[in-house]
Design an enzyme around this catalytic site. Structure first.
Site, PDB file in Angstrom:
ATOM      1  N   ASP A   1      43.462  50.338  50.162  1.00 40.31           N
ATOM      2  CA  ASP A   1      43.101  49.461  49.049  1.00 40.31           C
ATOM      3  C   ASP A   1      41.861  50.047  48.380  1.00 40.31           C
ATOM      4  O   ASP A   1      40.805  50.171  49.008  1.00 40.31           O
ATOM      5  CB  ASP A   1      42.826  48.056  49.579  1.00 40.31           C
TER       6      ASP A   1
ATOM      7  N   GLU B   1      36.896  48.892  36.098  1.00 38.05           N
ATOM      8  CA  GLU B   1      37.299  47.724  36.887  1.00 38.05           C
ATOM      9  C   GLU B   1      36.488  46.495  36.525  1.00 38.05           C
ATOM     10  O   GLU B   1      37.040  45.408  36.340  1.00 38.05           O
ATOM     11  CB  GLU B   1      37.139  48.024  38.381  1.00 38.05           C
ATOM     12  N   GLU B   2      35.179  46.629  36.381  1.00 34.48           N
ATOM     13  CA  GLU B   2      34.324  45.458  36.251  1.00 34.48           C
ATOM     14  C   GLU B   2      33.719  45.245  34.870  1.00 34.48           C
ATOM     15  O   GLU B   2      33.276  44.149  34.560  1.00 34.48           O
ATOM     16  CB  GLU B   2      33.203  45.516  37.295  1.00 34.48           C
TER      17      GLU B   2
ATOM     18  N   SER C   1      42.876  38.853  47.085  1.00 37.25           N
ATOM     19  CA  SER C   1      41.623  39.348  46.531  1.00 37.25           C
ATOM     20  C   SER C   1      40.564  38.244  46.664  1.00 37.25           C
ATOM     21  O   SER C   1      40.252  37.835  47.773  1.00 37.25           O
ATOM     22  CB  SER C   1      41.834  39.807  45.086  1.00 37.25           C
TER      23      SER C   1
ATOM     24  N   HIS D   1      45.503  47.982  45.252  1.00 38.50           N
ATOM     25  CA  HIS D   1      44.957  46.681  45.633  1.00 38.50           C
ATOM     26  C   HIS D   1      46.067  45.684  45.965  1.00 38.50           C
ATOM     27  O   HIS D   1      45.892  44.804  46.803  1.00 38.50           O
ATOM     28  CB  HIS D   1      44.084  46.160  44.494  1.00 38.50           C
TER      29      HIS D   1
END
Length: 748
Positions: A693, A219-220, A618, A725
């Protein structure tokens, strides 16, 4: 939160656009204004865009599908249309006989219906279903968890696995003789000829993943793989993720007859990350040899890893936990000796873009870095031992990616925003930094799919007034013809034009917004405005000379709203110095810049100051709530999707990059939290989120809901039950209608 998250206001970090680019920008805006004027003359005869339009109409192009996989010789590519594969030959511009995948899919053993808890596999994990062999003669294909090998010359295929359990992430060895894959949390290898399997690891468990990623790394850090074949096909290097000390977040599926507990391993700011080990194992089986990469639970992050040319060493790109220092080092696979290739540092944080790109000469690699004046990303050519580092590109503009390398011709192809940060263009340049050439000429944004060696590429080009069109080119830039036309049905709709509008912040920074004037716009009349916002770091700035598509903005503009989306400091695309004003204070400078944009619209005489709305998802959801609570006199209504409401709630890698560790920035985390400011709410607020989520945890909404209730503030809430999400499928149409209805009753 990459990439569908905040800041300190200071002019010390402001970076004005260099004059040459500013001149280009003004000329561009004048040309666009003429196009928009002409377009408005014929728009009255077309259908307005409605919510129903969004679910019925293609938003991009039709016709030939985009390239799926380029052949190794770079002269042709596979395309997939439905369940058929065909081979497109660039020289003849013709598609050859198609292969149907229906028969293969039917042969796969369907795994049993899974009634257990969700396996929270990140959306960015690389689980691709197709891979070409190095020869280009075979295609690895995964259907319903079984592995197949398709012989492209004959169309025949072999079923490599036939099991009721799912095989994931299958990869062919470079010599094409063996396939590695994951089953559960262990690695396996299967011989293509005999179909005999070898189990490579045996200690896998739910919390010990051999060759499998946790949730937060893809994800990051966009780390989308956790095992790699050696170039000589003899060994496999892999990461082992031990997630036992990552905290559990208690999701629950309440749609079943009996609710099911579905915990997710999710490290929040300050929590333990996964403990990661790097090892290598023979493809024939045996013991794994482990290598020291440091303490990844509390001190370091493994951002990239893989094999060096020659199969004698591994490379590892390692960050410190808050990501303001990195180091690339090699590890000798026989001795375990480690040698540093390069190190980088930054007072704020280091942005990661792409991976090491080794050249075929086995001696050099390409790397992009912001270690430049102003922090602009550029390409560097480095020797494999790190002793020689030479810049390939330079200037006050950003390289956005390496599109391809023609090593025989000594050149690299790259995309950049050199003409204007609103656009993206393709260039070629010598590996020695000479003979730079711009290959795309049409104003707008160009997305490039290039074959190996740079012989051919497909350029998908669009602008604010031009829907995406794909054109085939030779490597020298020659136009070989249109590969894919825009969707002709787009001509049926009254797509209201967008224009780029500059404005200046109180501290003197020039920013830009994208403005869609409402249907039936009359000069001198004030209109309700809806601000569309994301606003967070780690993504490109939102204003582009690119086709925006048929989206909810068009629906709202048709109903009489002016639509505004503007830049704020923190976004990528104008150099690292432009981003860092947000450091340790997410949401502060971003909101100040958004307010400056709204004040500009009011000063223009276009915006009704009593009817300003805002929406986002988000980080954009965070910005929406932030605006309603911290700029309550400006924003009268906000529709906030999946908002982060306290940075203590968000994931470790993203949050600590910009906010630091909680123990080191107590004031920053406290001051940017939104629930303590619930008493400031004056306008209308609607919150929306999926209950499960996996990215922005539901506790963010619950904490804000509780604070608003205790403060005696009325608000609206809509809950969706999806495990993602974003909201998708039929529920997305419900969401769109919900937002339109909310603004209709809040801003009229």
């Amino acid at each position: 939160m990459r990439r569908p998250v905040f800041r300190l206001s200071t002019s010390d970090f402001c970076l004005p656009i260099p004059p040459p680019r500013a001149a280009v920008t003004i000329t561009l805006m004048r040309k666009l204004a003429l196009i928009f004027l002409l377009a408005s003359c014929v728009s009255a005869q077309k259908k307005p865009v409605t919510i129903e339009t969004l679910s019925q109409t293609a938003r991009g192009g039709r016709g030939a599908p985009p390239p799926e996989l380029w052949m190794p010789d770079g002269k042709s590519f596979l395309v997939r249309q439905g369940n058929r594969l065909s081979l497109y030959d660039c020289a003849t511009q013709r598609s050859k006989a198609a292969i149907s995948l229906d028969e293969i899919d039917a042969a796969a053993v369907a795994p049993p219906a899974d009634e257990g808890p969700a396996d929270w596999i990140n959306r960015r994990a690389g689980l691709g279903s197709m891979q070409l062999s190095a020869s280009g003669k075979e295609l690895l294909y995964i259907a319903r968890g079984d592995i197949f090998l398709v012989h492209l010359d004959t169309g025949k295929w072999d079923q490599i696995t036939k099991t009721p359990v799912i095989e994931r992430d299958a990869r062919l060895a470079p010599d094409g003789k063996t396939i590695a894959f994951r089953r559960g949390s262990d690695l396996y290898a299967v011989d293509v000829a005999s179909k005999s399997e070898t189990r490579l690891t045996r200690d896998g468990a739910d919390t010990l993943r051999n060759g499998g990623l946790d949730w937060v790394y893809p994800e990051e850090l966009e780390l989308n793989a956790a095992f790699w074949w050696s170039p000589d096909s003899k060994s496999i290097a892999y990461l082992q993720f031990d997630t036992r000390t990552e905290p559990l977040y208690p999701h629950e599926d309440a749609l079943r007859m009996r609710a099911v507990y579905e915990p997710e391993r999710y490290p929040q700011a300050g929590d333990n990350n996964a403990a990661i080990r790097l090892g290598a194992v023979s493809a024939a089986g045996g013991l794994t040899r482990w290598y020291d990469v440091g303490d990844t639970r509390t001190s370091y992050l493994i951002a990239r890893a893989g094999w060096m040319p020659g199969s004698r060493a591994l490379y590892v790109l390692r960050f410190n936990r808050v990501q303001n220092r990195d180091a690339l080092f090699s590890i000798d696979v026989e001795t375990g000796a480690r040698a540093t290739i390069f190190e980088e540092s930054d007072p704020y944080w280091i942005n990661l873009n792409g991976d090491i790109r080794f050249l075929d000469d086995g001696k050099q690699f390409l790397w992009t870095s912001e270690r430049t004046p102003g922090g602009y990303r550029h390409i560097f050519l480095c020797s494999n031992d790190g002793k020689d580092v030479q810049p390939v590109t330079s200037g006050a503009w950003e390289v956005t990616g390496i599109a391809g390398v023609d090593e025989a011709g000594g050149r690299v192809f790259y995309t950049s925003d050199e003409p204007s940060h609103f656009e993206q263009h393709l260039y070629s340049i010598g590996l020695d930094g000479t003979n730079k050439r711009r290959l795309t000429q049409e104003p707008g944004s160009h997305a490039i799919s290039m074959g190996p060696g740079g012989r051919y590429y497909v350029d998908t080009w669009s602008s604010l007034s031009q829907p995406p069109r794909s054109i085939l080119h030779a490597g020298d830039g020659a136009d070989l013809g249109i590969y894919r036309e825009p969707d002709p049905t787009l001509n049926e709709y009254d797509i209201l034009p967008a224009e780029i509008e500059p404005f200046t912040t109180p501290d003197g920074v020039t920013l830009y917004g994208r403005l869609i004037k409402p249907a039936g716009y009359e000069r001198g009349k004030r209109y309700p405005v809806i601000v569309s916002v994301y606003g967070g770091p780690g993504v490109g700035l939102p204003v582009h000379n690119a086709w925006p598509g048929i989206d909810i903005d068009q629906v709202l503009a048709q109903k009489g709203y002016a639509i505004w989306q503007c830049e704020n400091r923190g976004g990528e695309g104008r150099g690292h110095d432009f981003e860092t004003a947000i450091y340790h204070k997410l949401g502060v400078t971003e909101l100040a810049d958004q307010v400056a944009g709204v004040r500009h619209l009011i000063a223009m005489g276009l915006a009704d100051p009593e009817r300003i709305g805002i929406h986002g998802w988000s980080y954009g959801g965070f910005m929406t709530v932030n605006a309603l609570l911290n700029a309550a006199d400006i924003f009268k209504a906000g529709f906030a999707g999946a908002p982060v409401t306290s940075w203590l709630n968000y994931d470790s890698i993203y949050t600590e990059r910009y906010m630091g560790l909680p123990k080191d920035n107590l004031d920053g985390y406290r001051d940017t939290a939104l629930p303590p400011k619930a008493k400031n709410l004056k306008g209308k607020l609607m919150l929306v989120q999926n209950f499960e989520d996996d990215n922005v945890l539901f506790q963010n909404s619950i904490q804000l809901v509780s604070a608003l209730e205790l403060a005696g503030k009325q608000f609206e809430y809509m809950l969706y039950p999806q495990k993602a999400h974003g909201v998708s499928g039929l529920a997305k149409q419900h969401l769109n209608q919900l937002m339109v209805d909310f603004f209709e009753r809040s801003l009229r």
